[in-house]
Design an enzyme around this catalytic site. Structure first.
Site, PDB file in Angstrom:
ATOM      1  CG  ASP A   1      -1.814   1.193   1.293  1.00  0.00           C
ATOM      2  OD1 ASP A   1      -2.739   1.276   0.474  1.00  0.00           O
ATOM      3  OD2 ASP A   1      -1.582   2.071   2.150  1.00  0.00           O
TER       4      ASP A   1
ATOM      5  CB  THR B   1      -1.729   5.605  -2.110  1.00  0.00           C
ATOM      6  OG1 THR B   1      -1.652   4.174  -2.003  1.00  0.00           O
ATOM      7  CG2 THR B   1      -2.935   6.087  -1.337  1.00  0.00           C
ATOM      8  CB  THR B   2       1.161   2.749  -5.669  1.00  0.00           C
ATOM      9  OG1 THR B   2       1.072   2.095  -4.396  1.00  0.00           O
ATOM     10  CG2 THR B   2       2.504   2.433  -6.295  1.00  0.00           C
TER      11      THR B   2
ATOM     12  CG  ASP C   1      -6.766   0.488  -0.055  1.00  0.00           C
ATOM     13  OD1 ASP C   1      -6.900   1.406   0.773  1.00  0.00           O
ATOM     14  OD2 ASP C   1      -5.660   0.125  -0.499  1.00  0.00           O
TER      15      ASP C   1
END
Length: 554
Positions: free
Chosen positions: A66, A99-100, A395
């Site tokens: 994550d 997020t990545t 998520d």
């Protein structure tokens, strides 16, 4: 330098020891730091991405892919790199996923901008070009979006499975997807003719042991508590629940007072009166028909005794947030004065039971008629697996919430990025001047996503990207990278989707971050006052760095 030459004289402008970096050096410094962060988490992108093991200064270990968690656990020193870390946090807070992606796009935008800076294209021109490219890209992203009917459970499930596909729990995505969808739909309400899904109303409890398959949805609330008295029943069916935000005990006066007792009879009378007051409180509660008492505050030992004799379950010191969830789940009203309790204040549940899970006791309030707050109990073989499962379920809940509230998805697998890149290259040809170069670089930067997906899957990224461009040139707007074959495939047919809000937030946030970093041409760093003698701040004596290898260069 702290000395500045003004009119032929050197003037002490900054405190001694302050470092100042200007112009191209400042820009290169910031861009390099952001690129290091992007490269650090790039290998975690996609269903074939790898995990990171993060060990903090206390020896605690976190294993995750994550993006927000990875960056939060890393001890970043560089101010521009910290800004990129904040970028991932905002993405996580706003949409809960991607997020990545947002960090990788931001790093690539800065990498492409660096090439233009080396060709003497001014930073302001690049920023203007990026701003126009962002607006144009978001317009076309909305045109690409697919409308979703939230009653179409299969579409919701595929979107959740796409989110879970890159996680440790991917092997259990079929089971967990159904569980997450049930939880999200249960807490969804209609407000002003709109669907609103507040995932804060999904309470997540985790306990290691068993396997992930034992994770369950409770249509009610789980409390990490036990009943207050050993003489109370451990289980009550057809529970009538009272929620009390008041202490069931004799309240102390707000001012100092002394009572002079001169005989044993007076002492007995005083204690009897106190007992009678507590018994009256309990009788008022019992008179409403309540057989489960859940209190935010304390319950006197004597009150516990009287409640146990009446066969009532009582739990005390419950968090305020849990009390609010209990109210939403059971329909009970939160009572603040015992004197005014009424039957109408009670809520209902099919069963209230104390169960032992591992070494800990939990109170299960379940079987509620139509709960607007539910719980998910996560199980797993170790703390590391349970923690990663919690992040994955969070998520997934965010994905479902975004789809319920927006009703829009886009194909995954890098399809949106290639589609937008192609549209931006066409748009760039309509611009005059050097802004055209910036828009073209923005288009190239978006291609980092499908390229990284292919790279992480062990495919040749160049071959995959060329084939994908060719497919889009032929009109296959929903074609993305098939990570099994390496060939362009229609992502709609493969049922790989992601919420449009995730892609929109990632592109706009990454662009804003890149623009802000590019506009910096002067870094003034004050002398550090912390740290140990002979070493870096927070590092080891002798100068051993406390951050990432290579970060000392920035």
């Amino acid at each position: 330098m702290s000395l500045v030459n003004i009119g032929g004289q050197q003037v002490l402008l900054l405190r001694e020891g302050t470092e100042r970096t200007q112009g191209r050096n400042a820009q290169q410094n910031n861009i390099a730091a952001a690129k290091v962060i992007a490269e650090a988490i790039r290998s975690a992108l996609g269903p074939k991405g790898l995990d990171k093991m993060l060990v903090d200064s206390f020896g605690d270990v976190v294993i995750t892919n994550d993006g927000a968690t990875i960056l939060k656990e890393m001890e970043i020193q560089h101010p521009a790199a910290k800004f990129v870390v904040e970028l991932a946090k905002v993405q996580d807070d706003e949409v809960g996923d991607g997020t990545t992606t947002v960090v990788i796009i931001a790093g690539e935008l800065l990498k492409q901008a660096e090439e233009l800076l080396s060709q003497d294209v001014h930073a302001s021109i690049i920023v203007d070009g990026y701003r126009k490219a962002t607006s144009h890209a978001l317009d076309h992203l909305d045109k690409m979006a697919i409308k979703v009917d939230i009653t179409d459970r299969s579409m919701l499930k595929e979107s959740v499975r796409t989110s879970m596909g890159s996680k440790v729990i991917a092997g259990h995505s079929e089971y967990l997807a159904n569980l997450v969808i049930d939880a999200a739909l249960q807490v969804t309400v209609d407000e002003d003719n709109k669907k609103v899904c507040d995932i804060d109303n999904v309470k997540v409890e985790k306990k290691k042991g068993e396997s992930i398959k034992e994770t369950e949805l409770i249509k009610g609330i789980i409390l990490d508590k036990s009943v207050v008295h050993s003489g109370m029943p451990k289980k009550i069916e057809n529970a009538r629940i009272m929620l009390i935000d008041a202490a069931i005990e004799v309240t102390k006066t707000e001012f100092d007072a002394k009572i002079n007792i001169t005989s044993p009879d007076q002492m007995k009378s005083f204690l009897d009166q106190e007992q009678q007051m507590i018994e009256d409180m309990v009788d008022k509660i019992i008179a409403t028909g309540a057989n489960v008492i859940l209190s935010q505050k304390g319950i006197d030992d004597l009150a516990q005794h009287f409640l146990a004799k009446k066969g009532v379950i009582a739990v005390r010191r419950i968090k305020k947030s849990d009390m609010e969830k209990l109210s939403m789940a059971t329909g009970a009203k939160l009572v603040t004065r015992i004197e005014g309790v009424d039957k109408s204040d009670l809520g209902q549940a099919g069963v209230v039971e104390e169960r032992k899970i591992g070494d800990d006791d939990f109170i299960f309030v379940e079987g509620c008629p139509n709960p607007k707050s539910v719980s998910i109990l996560i199980r797993g073989g170790s703390d590391l697996i349970v923690d990663e499962a919690e992040r994955s379920i969070h998520d997934a809940l965010c994905v479902i919430r975004n789809i319920i509230q927006d009703g829009l998805v886009v194909p995954g697998g890098g399809a949106p990025e290639i589609y937008l890149s192609r549209k931006l290259k066409v748009y760039a040809n309509t611009l005059a001047g050097r802004e055209q170069l910036a828009v073209e670089k923005f288009a190239e930067a978006l291609e980092i996503i499908p390229r990284t997906l292919a790279e992480n899957a062990g495919l040749d990224p160049i071959d995959a990207l060329v084939a994908l461009r060719a497919a889009h040139d032929k009109g296959s707007d929903t074609a993305g990278v098939n990570l099994e074959t390496g060939k362009p495939t229609d992502m709609v047919k493969l049922k790989i989707f992601e919420p449009v809000s995730v892609a929109r937030q990632a592109i706009s946030s990454a662009s804003e971050a890149a623009q802000m970093i590019l506009r910096i041409d002067d870094i003034i760093a004050a002398k550090s006052t912390g740290g140990m003698p002979g070493g870096m701040p927070g590092g080891m004596p002798g100068g051993m760095p406390g951050g990432m290898p290579g970060m000392d260069d920035f």
